[in-house]
Design an enzyme around this catalytic site. Sequence first.
Site, PDB file in Angstrom:
ATOM      1  N   PHE A 147       0.818  -1.218   0.000  1.00 49.20           N
ATOM      2  CA  PHE A 147       0.000   0.000   0.000  1.00 49.20           C
ATOM      3  C   PHE A 147       0.853   1.269   0.000  1.00 49.20           C
ATOM      4  O   PHE A 147       0.453   2.307   0.524  1.00 49.20           O
ATOM      5  CB  PHE A 147      -0.964   0.000   1.193  1.00 49.20           C
ATOM      6  CG  PHE A 147      -1.654  -1.317   1.390  1.00 49.20           C
ATOM      7  CD1 PHE A 147      -2.534  -1.793   0.448  1.00 49.20           C
ATOM      8  CD2 PHE A 147      -1.404  -2.094   2.509  1.00 49.20           C
ATOM      9  CE1 PHE A 147      -3.158  -3.023   0.608  1.00 49.20           C
ATOM     10  CE2 PHE A 147      -2.020  -3.317   2.679  1.00 49.20           C
ATOM     11  CZ  PHE A 147      -2.898  -3.786   1.731  1.00 49.20           C
ATOM     12  N   GLU A 187      -5.578   2.406  -6.749  1.00 49.76           N
ATOM     13  CA  GLU A 187      -5.635   3.508  -5.781  1.00 49.76           C
ATOM     14  C   GLU A 187      -6.922   4.316  -5.902  1.00 49.76           C
ATOM     15  O   GLU A 187      -7.283   5.063  -4.988  1.00 49.76           O
ATOM     16  CB  GLU A 187      -4.407   4.409  -5.937  1.00 49.76           C
ATOM     17  CG  GLU A 187      -3.121   3.618  -5.752  1.00 49.76           C
ATOM     18  CD  GLU A 187      -1.910   4.463  -5.418  1.00 49.76           C
ATOM     19  OE1 GLU A 187      -1.947   5.179  -4.412  1.00 49.76           O
ATOM     20  OE2 GLU A 187      -0.933   4.381  -6.173  1.00 49.76           O
TER      21      GLU A 187
END
Length: 764
Positions: A246, A731
């Site tokens: 992430f 994202e």
Amino acid sequence: MTFINPKAKHGDASDGNLGGRLSRLDGPAKITGSATYAVEHQIEGLVHAVTVQSTIAAGIVTSVDAKAAEASPGVLLVLTPDNIMPLKSATTWAGTPGPEGPFLALPRIVSFNGQHIAAVVAETLEQATAAAALIRVTYEEKEHVYGLDDPRAGDGVPIERMTMSRGDAEKALAEAPVRIEQEYRTPREYNVAIEPHGIIAQWEGDSLTLWEPSQWIDGMARSYAEWFDIPFENVRMISPYIGGGFGSKALSLPHGAVAAIAARMLGKPVKLVVTRPQTFTAYGGRPATRQTLALGATREGKLLSVVQHGVNETSMLGVAVEPLGSVTAIMYAVPNFSSRQNVIPLNTVTPGALRAPGENPSAFGIESAIDELAYEVGIDPLQIRLLNYAEEDPEAKIPWSTRRLREAFAAGAEAFGWSKRSPAPRSMREGNQLIGWGVAAGTYPVRRTPGEALVRILADGTAEVASSSIDMGQGTYTILAQTAAEVLGIPVDRVRVKLGDSALPRAPVAGGSQLANLMTGAVHKAAHAARDELIGLALNHPSSPFLDQQTNTLTIADGVISTPRSEKPNISIADFMSVIGQEKVEALRDTLPEDKKNTQDRYNNFTTMMTMKPPTEGGYSLHSWCAHFVEVRVDADFGTVRVSRMVSALDSGRLYNPKLAESQWRGGIIMGIGQALLEEGVVDPRYARVINNNLGDYLVATNADIPDLQVISVGIPDHHASVLGGKAVGELPIVGVAPAIANAVFHATGKRIRDLPITLDKLL
């Protein structure tokens, strides 16, 4: 390096081509436990390192008493600021010079609580852990700044590149018939990947091998090479599987330097795994942000002006910017706009990237504010977004490449049943549950960097795809196999994909939602070249059964070469390779610009972000888009909030594998639900210490928190954005989730929460 080669197809034959819903090829290895993650590698002679962290937030280490630790059983080395090897300063991710002076992995100056200040290496992990507890550190403590609300924090430092302006925003705001102005805040958030950071470092002479989870193999290898002043080719980084990142696993970090230093000093391979509490300070997550938004509009809800001023926290050691104007500047057609941003240095680890850095908190501000404006002027929150729809990029003044946000609003509203919404807050109820419906939009830019891939057709009729790019769960193994299979005419279960090794062809960072687009483009190009070479051999090789056939008369499908226009027999690729005595056909191709193909340019391209194109380069503004529709239920007595239903419509262009894209979308939405209702780094002001540095107290969403999530694709191929028409996927979906939930909570309760997370104490 890792090979992915499924023994059986997942789904029907058409799933093997791009656009098919092929299950992840790395899935069986992960489910059965045969996938080997970085620190699981078994290296002969391996020893273990444990780091010691500072217990103050600011000051100087005056002494480290390591005598008891050094005398402990199994201890091989204790590293402190007194004996740590100084390394050369490495260049930044952007290719600019690093800080002046040497890089000290264990510095004497303490800048945040939890900073690495010592390390113990022992024969076993238990011995290293026990010895580390015996180290005694003395400090000269200094005053610290704990957070944005610390009176000593000040207003921070302006970031000039974040200043944007069009029209006369202040004047238009002052003259607007309707004005609202509010402050919106997001707390510190942490990446908390399931796989903690860790590393195994091994030296052989001046060559360094690293097993480390990495989102950017070549960029991180560059840092190690520069730290130790060795050639880039002398660093081999291996990262076949990654248990989540992430954004947190794209850069080399101090704990990695400590392990590599210890390995060199001892002449032994060293393993160092960051503990779960240490993951909250070994690297930075999303910084806390604060932004003031003032909106001016007509009485009908048409935007006239937006004025934004934002700040985010950074560290005393570096400048990290969370671009708070990134969504605000482009989401709506507003003629007058002004945005400024400061960073405020605190005694914290330098913040880093966390899914959709900038776009995420930016959307929380503007999508909450536009919702407030809708209620102020008495217009439906969906209609006010359509009223102010931007038909072109309002900041760059160029057309969108594709912007299917209007279609996303329509599809999401229809599936959700938005037309049945009762407009007034607290007007929808079921028993003791207050029901609220909210909507918000999101966007993420298309980032473009060149890639490189090798495609090889082997004598047995199988194919290989090789690249140093990585798969941290987004499906790289699978979509690259699908890309090669479609071009080569080989069944997807006959394609092997090799990733995660710096010995393979170069790739840029797996970040910014770019990897799928850039690597399918590179593999597509290389596969076409390999296919053309194979066909050339079929047409021209003296032993070929197709000798002297005309160009464009041969086809390859299901691993068979055929000539539909003649009487020549069909022949499998494997038999053809045997007939002509060829072991392999291969092609290495990249998507570098022609003026960037020399050695130094290639090195800089793949190990820095120097050639990443902005989303507005090329005459079009390139972005993905989404619209989230949320239903929440709030207990009228206790103020507890549950997301009970959610529909999201997303424009990510062409989906190379809809099953995997939908998985990525749902994952981002789940993170957004956690951000809205649960996640918050809690800092003790007395010591500037993160006090919920574990997965028991730092709350993330679990299955019990998540309803069924409906995701709808409204995208169409966008060949301005990428060779094969895809746009950002991974994202995008987190952007806009938190404000959609906050807007739904207001609709349910009549209380506007502008400070995440939305907890019951803020509602009662």
